[in-house]
Design a protein around this motif. Sequence first.
Motif, PDB file in Angstrom:
ATOM      1  N   ASN A  10     -67.978  77.771 -16.812  1.00 42.70           N
ATOM      2  CA  ASN A  10     -66.771  78.144 -16.054  1.00 42.70           C
ATOM      3  C   ASN A  10     -66.017  79.290 -16.738  1.00 42.70           C
ATOM      4  N   LYS A  37     -66.592  63.086 -17.442  1.00 41.05           N
ATOM      5  CA  LYS A  37     -66.400  64.415 -17.012  1.00 41.05           C
ATOM      6  C   LYS A  37     -65.452  65.105 -17.969  1.00 41.05           C
ATOM      7  N   LYS A  61     -67.909  81.669 -14.146  1.00 41.33           N
ATOM      8  CA  LYS A  61     -67.093  81.425 -12.951  1.00 41.33           C
ATOM      9  C   LYS A  61     -65.866  82.323 -12.943  1.00 41.33           C
ATOM     10  N   THR A  78     -61.365  65.679 -13.271  1.00 40.22           N
ATOM     11  CA  THR A  78     -61.680  65.658 -14.701  1.00 40.22           C
ATOM     12  C   THR A  78     -60.946  64.493 -15.365  1.00 40.22           C
ATOM     13  N   TYR A 117     -61.413  72.523 -17.052  1.00 43.40           N
ATOM     14  CA  TYR A 117     -60.801  72.703 -15.729  1.00 43.40           C
ATOM     15  C   TYR A 117     -60.884  71.374 -14.970  1.00 43.40           C
ATOM     16  N   CYS A 147     -61.305  71.547 -11.234  1.00 41.50           N
ATOM     17  CA  CYS A 147     -61.316  72.337  -9.999  1.00 41.50           C
ATOM     18  C   CYS A 147     -61.138  71.433  -8.776  1.00 41.50           C
ATOM     19  N   TYR A 172     -62.423  71.648  -6.042  1.00 44.23           N
ATOM     20  CA  TYR A 172     -63.654  71.469  -5.262  1.00 44.23           C
ATOM     21  C   TYR A 172     -64.766  70.792  -6.069  1.00 44.23           C
ATOM     22  N   CYS A 173     -64.467  70.341  -7.301  1.00 45.45           N
ATOM     23  CA  CYS A 173     -65.540  69.848  -8.180  1.00 45.45           C
ATOM     24  C   CYS A 173     -66.290  68.695  -7.519  1.00 45.45           C
TER      25      CYS A 173
HETATM   26  S1  SF4 Z   1     -66.476  72.633 -10.984  1.00 46.39           S
HETATM   27 FE1  SF4 Z   1     -67.239  72.925 -13.071  1.00 46.39          FE
HETATM   28  S2  SF4 Z   1     -65.529  73.869 -14.108  1.00 46.39           S
HETATM   29 FE2  SF4 Z   1     -64.689  72.989 -12.286  1.00 46.39          FE
HETATM   30  S3  SF4 Z   1     -63.985  70.953 -12.898  1.00 46.39           S
HETATM   31 FE3  SF4 Z   1     -66.083  70.726 -12.112  1.00 46.39          FE
HETATM   32  S4  SF4 Z   1     -67.368  70.841 -13.914  1.00 46.39           S
HETATM   33 FE4  SF4 Z   1     -65.360  71.672 -14.497  1.00 46.39          FE
END
Ligand code: SF4
Length: 322
Positions: A108, A24, A130, A38, A28, A30, A32-33
């Motif tokens: 994003n 990953k 985003k 990440t 970002y 996020c 909520y990902c």
């Molecule tokens: S939702 Fe998209 S922008 Fe946010 S951490 Fe996950 S992959 Fe990255």
Amino acid sequence: MIAFGPVPSRRLGYSLGINNIPAKYCTYSCVYCQVGRTTHMTIDRQEFYPVDQILAEVGQKVAEVAEAGKRIDYLTLVPDGEPTLDINLGKVIGGLKQFEIPVAVISNASLIDRLDVQEEIIQADWVSLKVDSVDERVWRKINRPHRRLSLPRILEGMFAFKQKFPGKLVTESMLVAGLNDSEKTTRQLCDFLLELQPSISYLSIPTRPPAEVEVTPPSPEALQEIIEICSEQAPFVDLLFEAEVGDFVSTGNLREDILSITAVHPLREEALRDMVSAVGGTWQVVEDLLTSGGISSIRYREERYFLRHFKDIRRKNVEPVP
Ligand code: SF4
């Protein structure tokens, strides 16, 4: 697998997904990902897969889908990370043109202030950017950006890109309880969207298990308020969270079916009524679930939507992130 689908999508019809970034790698992390936290946080563009490999895998999928007599409406760059981190993105999009199918990019927006990124994704037909919040403090909490990113530069980059992009620009905002669901944050976001003037601004809520276990969608009351503010301020705002139940397969227990499908996607009343009648059930099951608090309903543009109480889902389906 680089190419997957096609999957039906309300925004893009039948969309063949292209995963040009390994999980990953993202700019970002996020809260909520759905791909989880990440693990490779970076803002440095790099090569992940050779362009030829991506195009060959997409070509093979396109041929298989054509052979099966099915259609593809969009080739969509929607990876398990941020697609603009791919340094070959421009070559990939250019190469995809040979299939004569419109190309979409779901980004994003974190690198949109870069001219090279703008020049590359400008070749696409449809771009989603985003924007969860235009308040720096909220942005840091919800998107947990790489420390070298700057929100004002990103927002300026979005305006610069909008000026030159001839295709369809949409935005996407994820609403999270306690982070970006206040009246003030909603009004700030709507003011920005009004100035940007995308074709459509989609609002969505985290309905699948998110990266952080404490992440929940706004309450039905907060959602209702957000919807009312947006409809009044920015008429091009749309909700991205209803599902169609075309492929719905009954388990024989209508109550459980309603709970499980509304946990993943809120349902429009019409779709829910179709689902109930398809299995010979009665609307009383829905009324009972509303009374017991298993599901709630909200109203948007003459439509009523049914969604499951998220806390209930969380207890059942989500293990805490270690
Ligand atoms: S939702 Fe998209 S922008 Fe946010 S951490 Fe996950 S992959 Fe990255």
